[in-house]
Scaffold this motif. Structure first.
Motif, short mmCIF file in Angstrom:
data_model
loop_
_atom_site.label_atom_id
_atom_site.label_comp_id
_atom_site.label_asym_id
_atom_site.label_seq_id
_atom_site.Cartn_x
_atom_site.Cartn_y
_atom_site.Cartn_z
N MET A 65 0.97 -1.30 0.17
CA MET A 65 -0.16 0.04 0.12
C MET A 65 0.85 1.22 -0.05
N GLY A 66 2.00 1.22 0.79
CA GLY A 66 2.89 2.41 0.90
C GLY A 66 3.46 2.71 -0.47
N ASP A 67 3.86 1.73 -1.09
CA ASP A 67 4.48 1.81 -2.34
C ASP A 67 3.68 2.44 -3.32
N SER A 68 2.35 2.13 -3.40
CA SER A 68 1.18 2.66 -4.17
C SER A 68 1.28 4.24 -4.01
N TYR A 69 1.19 4.44 -2.67
CA TYR A 69 1.14 5.87 -2.53
C TYR A 69 2.27 6.70 -2.99
N VAL A 70 3.49 6.26 -2.96
CA VAL A 70 4.68 7.13 -3.14
C VAL A 70 4.71 7.03 -4.37
N PHE A 71 4.52 5.94 -5.48
CA PHE A 71 4.58 5.90 -6.92
C PHE A 71 3.51 6.86 -7.29
N GLY A 72 2.17 6.92 -6.80
CA GLY A 72 1.13 7.88 -7.25
C GLY A 72 1.39 9.36 -7.11
N PHE A 73 1.96 9.61 -6.08
CA PHE A 73 2.37 10.87 -5.67
C PHE A 73 3.41 11.32 -6.37
N ALA A 74 4.40 10.67 -6.57
CA ALA A 74 5.37 10.87 -7.97
C ALA A 74 4.79 11.08 -9.11
N LEU A 75 4.05 10.39 -9.46
CA LEU A 75 3.54 10.54 -10.95
C LEU A 75 2.72 11.86 -10.93
N GLN A 76 1.86 12.18 -9.79
CA GLN A 76 0.65 13.07 -10.07
C GLN A 76 1.78 14.34 -9.83
N GLU A 77 3.00 14.54 -9.03
CA GLU A 77 3.64 15.82 -8.92
C GLU A 77 4.35 15.95 -10.45
N ALA A 78 4.89 15.06 -10.80
CA ALA A 78 5.53 15.02 -12.26
C ALA A 78 4.54 15.52 -13.23
N SER A 79 3.36 15.40 -13.46
CA SER A 79 2.46 15.77 -14.13
C SER A 79 1.64 16.96 -13.94
N LEU A 80 1.87 17.45 -12.71
CA LEU A 80 1.20 18.89 -12.58
C LEU A 80 1.77 20.04 -13.62
N PRO A 81 0.56 20.98 -13.96
CA PRO A 81 0.53 21.83 -15.08
C PRO A 81 1.35 23.01 -14.52
N PHE A 82 2.12 23.20 -13.42
CA PHE A 82 2.81 24.40 -12.81
C PHE A 82 3.83 23.88 -12.17
#
Length: 77
Positions: A1-18
């Protein structure tokens, strides 16, 4: 579960439009302008009282979320 959070956060942060505080405010205002007044009061509240405050950094949200996960896991032990 923790690895999903880390991966998801990193992916979302990398795709932020700002990047940075100034661009964050521009994007938040542009999003809020697309909705009629009062249409999404909770989204507006979090933007105004949290995201648009001086010193806001999306990356800081990681630690908050991770603490929630770790506290939840600790309580289940």
């Amino acid at each position: 579960m923790g690895d999903s959070y880390v991966f998801g956060f990193a992916l979302q942060e990398a795709s932020l439009p700002f990047e940075g505080t100034e661009q964050t405010a521009e994007v938040a205002h542009a999003i809020m302008d697309r909705f009629s007044s009062g249409q999404y009061p909770h989204l507006t509240e979090i933007a105004v009282q949290h995201v648009l405050q001086p010193g806001y950094d999306y990356g800081d949200e990681f630690e908050f979320g991770l603490d929630l996960i770790l506290d939840g896991l600790a309580s289940r032990r």
